[in-house]
Scaffold this motif. Sequence first.
Motif, PDB file in Angstrom:
ATOM      1  N   UNK A 173      -3.641  -4.689  -0.470  1.00  0.00           N
ATOM      2  CA  UNK A 173      -3.610  -4.498  -1.922  1.00  0.00           C
ATOM      3  C   UNK A 173      -3.114  -3.094  -2.268  1.00  0.00           C
ATOM      4  N   UNK A 174      -3.506  -2.102  -1.482  1.00  0.00           N
ATOM      5  CA  UNK A 174      -3.015  -0.730  -1.688  1.00  0.00           C
ATOM      6  C   UNK A 174      -1.520  -0.667  -1.390  1.00  0.00           C
ATOM      7  N   UNK A 175      -1.070  -1.375  -0.356  1.00  0.00           N
ATOM      8  CA  UNK A 175       0.361  -1.420  -0.044  1.00  0.00           C
ATOM      9  C   UNK A 175       1.142  -1.990  -1.223  1.00  0.00           C
ATOM     10  N   UNK A 176       0.610  -3.049  -1.799  1.00  0.00           N
ATOM     11  CA  UNK A 176       1.281  -3.675  -2.938  1.00  0.00           C
ATOM     12  C   UNK A 176       1.312  -2.732  -4.137  1.00  0.00           C
ATOM     13  N   UNK A 177       0.227  -2.020  -4.363  1.00  0.00           N
ATOM     14  CA  UNK A 177       0.172  -1.082  -5.479  1.00  0.00           C
ATOM     15  C   UNK A 177       1.182   0.052  -5.262  1.00  0.00           C
ATOM     16  N   UNK A 178       1.322   0.522  -4.026  1.00  0.00           N
ATOM     17  CA  UNK A 178       2.332   1.548  -3.728  1.00  0.00           C
ATOM     18  C   UNK A 178       3.742   1.021  -3.968  1.00  0.00           C
ATOM     19  N   UNK A 179       3.986  -0.218  -3.591  1.00  0.00           N
ATOM     20  CA  UNK A 179       5.294  -0.816  -3.800  1.00  0.00           C
ATOM     21  C   UNK A 179       5.619  -0.912  -5.286  1.00  0.00           C
ATOM     22  N   UNK A 180       4.652  -1.319  -6.078  1.00  0.00           N
ATOM     23  CA  UNK A 180       4.865  -1.380  -7.525  1.00  0.00           C
ATOM     24  C   UNK A 180       5.135   0.011  -8.095  1.00  0.00           C
ATOM     25  N   UNK A 181       4.454   1.013  -7.554  1.00  0.00           N
ATOM     26  CA  UNK A 181       4.682   2.385  -8.015  1.00  0.00           C
ATOM     27  C   UNK A 181       6.104   2.827  -7.688  1.00  0.00           C
ATOM     28  N   UNK A 182       6.577   2.486  -6.497  1.00  0.00           N
ATOM     29  CA  UNK A 182       7.950   2.852  -6.120  1.00  0.00           C
ATOM     30  C   UNK A 182       8.975   2.204  -7.047  1.00  0.00           C
ATOM     31  N   UNK A 189      11.589   4.775  -9.476  1.00  0.00           N
ATOM     32  CA  UNK A 189      13.021   4.971  -9.254  1.00  0.00           C
ATOM     33  C   UNK A 189      13.897   4.779 -10.487  1.00  0.00           C
ATOM     34  N   UNK A 190      13.715   3.739 -11.294  1.00  0.00           N
ATOM     35  CA  UNK A 190      14.617   3.584 -12.442  1.00  0.00           C
ATOM     36  C   UNK A 190      14.516   4.730 -13.453  1.00  0.00           C
ATOM     37  N   UNK A 191      13.334   5.366 -13.516  1.00  0.00           N
ATOM     38  CA  UNK A 191      13.133   6.425 -14.498  1.00  0.00           C
ATOM     39  C   UNK A 191      13.174   7.814 -13.874  1.00  0.00           C
ATOM     40  N   UNK A 192      13.437   7.889 -12.561  1.00  0.00           N
ATOM     41  CA  UNK A 192      13.551   9.153 -11.841  1.00  0.00           C
ATOM     42  C   UNK A 192      12.300  10.010 -12.043  1.00  0.00           C
TER      43      UNK A 192
END
Length: 88
Positions: free
Chosen positions: A53-62, A66-69
């Motif tokens: 679940x933490x991995x998924x949350x990190x992925x969503x954060x990434x 990126x689109x907003x730099x």
Amino acid sequence: MEKRPRISRGGSRHLRRVLYMPALVALRHEPHLRAFYQRLLSRGKARLQAIVAVMRKLLHALFAMFPFNQSFDGSKLCPTGLATSLAA
């Protein structure tokens, strides 16, 4: 005899492999993710399920950064007020 939970085989195995160690490091050094992890454990989730679940949350954060730099901000992932109110 209860089986140990495993990481799902669905999705990209390369992405899971890449995100596992950063999730463990984030659990040690990021207080917001640590609170999220502890909340999942208190709800009865297995440790591996909580790490995924933490991995998924990190992925969503990434994907959000990126689109907003933008730089990483853990308070946007799991605000502490939300973490304490959901734990109650």
